[in-house]
Design an enzyme around this catalytic site. Structure first.
Site, mmCIF file in Angstrom:
data_model
loop_
_atom_site.group_PDB
_atom_site.id
_atom_site.type_symbol
_atom_site.label_atom_id
_atom_site.label_comp_id
_atom_site.label_asym_id
_atom_site.label_seq_id
_atom_site.Cartn_x
_atom_site.Cartn_y
_atom_site.Cartn_z
ATOM 1 C CG LEU A 37 -1.325 1.151 1.643
ATOM 2 C CD1 LEU A 37 -2.838 1.019 2.231
ATOM 3 C CD2 LEU A 37 -0.926 1.806 2.544
ATOM 4 C CG ASN A 38 2.307 4.000 -2.508
ATOM 5 O OD1 ASN A 38 2.265 3.163 -3.670
ATOM 6 N ND2 ASN A 38 2.922 4.936 -3.263
ATOM 7 C CG ASP A 39 0.976 8.355 -2.637
ATOM 8 O OD1 ASP A 39 1.514 7.744 -2.162
ATOM 9 O OD2 ASP A 39 0.975 8.871 -3.904
ATOM 10 C CD GLN A 55 -1.159 4.647 -6.756
ATOM 11 O OE1 GLN A 55 -0.162 4.222 -7.512
ATOM 12 N NE2 GLN A 55 -2.170 5.325 -6.596
ATOM 13 C CB SER A 100 -1.316 9.037 -6.243
ATOM 14 O OG SER A 100 -0.910 8.340 -5.554
ATOM 15 C CG ASP A 168 1.030 11.966 -7.514
ATOM 16 O OD1 ASP A 168 0.785 11.428 -8.657
ATOM 17 O OD2 ASP A 168 1.944 13.008 -6.953
#
Ligand code: FRU
Length: 483
Positions: A37-39, A55, A100, A168
């Protein structure tokens, strides 16, 4: 089978294979069911539901290949539904990553705005050549199934002196118009944000290029523009900012710039202030809920870190921070854990503090509020045996023993500590200092049972609650059936 079906099938198998349930799974933070997992992405309220996308790569724990947007919804920030991925990289314009972005909800659905990442095979530097960053949308009328992908802008539409790193999109409505900020890296390696405005025909026109008087890093990721009270902020996650004393100590930063003047005209950006003083906070996003609160959620992690997360050996990495409400107090942006989280509290212990050592039970998950009647006095607190918080009358310091997995110390000079609000989860800590004017967010991995808090040197009051976990319903299996 269509590409999207086969990508969703792969995600489903990876999630179904499941995790063995290691000791570091968090209780009250959102995590990937499997993988990376990120943003946080696409935060919005649609009807009564708060949508939290992220993400996601269920297939791997490596960064840089987030080919999915994961999806949770909630109505109270305590009970959550987990849904099938909202987006996957199934079109020629986003085949190497649905990067993102943000969301706009209206009465009939949700539009997602995101970056379609494409990497052409070849011997490219992927900064000046070989990459596409497309600004794209997808639409849903039920808030669960997203389709009708469209390309709004490609690299050919962005200013010519930019590299291919333009991404983004954060979309917002202001003064009756719909606006979008995009993060960018110029060919001169200077970070900036592009401000676009949608005209009545649906065309997006560049309204301004926002940057600081002197360079602040080479790339601005995840921009966000919002007004709170009298103040307007451009939030950014810049890469390439040099450490300066106790500031900017992480590999990449995230924080706010004060924006004065007209965002589409004579805007000036000043006073970059970091959101967080800990080790694990990046790429935050905010949204306004139906009650008008400005709520922030960040990635409780960073890419390219010199420290580690042992959960990688268990097949998952990273989590989102607690949701926080933003306010401005005496000209300073402050963060407050959402009031809804009090629903997690168990039986309260109220302990008077008189300087002598105090110890709480061995809870893995707890909340504590320390009200300090002598704000300039030194104190020392240890959380779960290995996370130390010390104050010498000037400097508040967070440090870890081996359970920090390479996280050494971070600090802030603070002229007095009158209140600490602490949330400890199985493998994370968030410390809101002086009503959220400074926050330390960090992962850590304590292995042995230890008191929640051991505290000495403080006078005042300790209020302490063991915390229960989020309840999460998995609706994804059923939703897969209708794809
Ligand atoms: C920030 C970021 C974004 C990008 C996304 C890809 O962490 O690098 O700029 O869109 O992650 O997952």
């Amino acid at each position: 089978m269509s590409l999207s079906c086969s990508l969703l099938e792969k995600a489903r198998s990876a999630e179904a294979a499941g995790l063995s349930g290691d000791a570091f799974r968090l209780g009250f933070h959102l995590m990937p069911p499997a993988g990376w997992l990120n943003d946080p992405n696409g935060l919005c309220q649609f009807g009564d539901d708060i949508h939290i996308f992220f993400q996601y790569n269920p297939l791997d724990i490596a960064p840089g290949s987030t080919n999915y947007w994961g999806h949770y919804t909630t109505r109270d920030y305590v009970h959550y539904d987990y849904h099938l991925p909202a987006l996957c990289g199934d079109s020629p314009r986003d085949e190497n990553g649905v990067y993102s972005g943000s969301a706009l909800a209206d009465e009939s659905g949700i539009t997602l705005f995101y970056t379609g990442n494409v990497k052409h095979p070849g011997d490219y530097d992927y900064t000046l050549a070989g990459r596409e960053h497309n600004t794209m949308t997808a639409r849903s009328t039920d808030g669960i199934h997203f389709d009708h992908k469209q390309v709004l802008l490609t690299n050919e539409d962005y200013p010519e002196d930019l590299t291919l790193h333009v991404r983004d999109p954060k979309v917002f409505v202001r003064d009756g118009s719909t606006w979008m900020v995009l993060g960018a890296r110029s060919k001169a390696d200077v970070g900036e944000a592009l401000l676009y405005r949608e005209d009545p025909s649906g065309h997006w026109a560049l309204a301004n290029r926002l940057t600081t008087p002197g360079p602040l890093g080479y790339m601005w990721e995840c921009p966000d523009l919002f007004t709170l009270g009298d103040a307007t902020y451009l939030a950014i996650s810049p890469q390439g900012v040099e450490a300066r004393g106790e500031r900017f100590n992480n590999v990449y930063q995230s924080g706010v710039l004060r924006l004065t003047g007209d965002p589409a005209g004579d805007a000036a950006l000043t006073d970059f202030t970091e959101y967080d003083a800990g080790f694990d906070f990046y790429a935050p996003q905010t949204f306004a809920d139906a009650r008008g609160r400005r709520i922030l959620i960040a990635w409780m992690g960073l890419p390219d870190i010199p420290y580690t997360n042992p959960t990688a050996d268990e097949g998952w990495m990273h989590a989102l921070t607690l949701p926080r409400e933003l306010t401005v107090e005496d000209g300073r942006l402050c963060q407050h854990p959402l009031a809804e989280l009090t629903a997690l509290r168990g039986a309260k212990r109220a302990v008077p503090l008189e300087g002598a050592p105090v110890e709480t039970p061995q809870d893995e998950r707890f909340e504590a509020i320390l009200t300090n009647s002598d704000p300039q006095a030194s104190f020392e607190a240890t959380l779960r045996g290995g996370c130390r918080l010390t104050y010498d009358g000037q400097v508040l310091r967070l440090s870890f023993d081996a359970c920090g997995c390479g996280r050494d110390q971070r600090q802030r000079t603070i002229p007095g500590v009158h209140r600490l609000h602490i949330f400890c989860d199985t493998s994370s800590v968030e410390i809101f200092v002086n009503d959220g004017s400074t926050v330390f967010t960090s992962r850590f991995y304590p292995e042995k049972p230890a008191p929640g808090i051991t505290l000495s040197g403080m006078s005042g009051q300790l209020d302490y609650w063991p915390l229960s976990s989020f309840s999460i319903r998995d609706l994804s299996a059923k939703e897969y059936e209708n794809v």
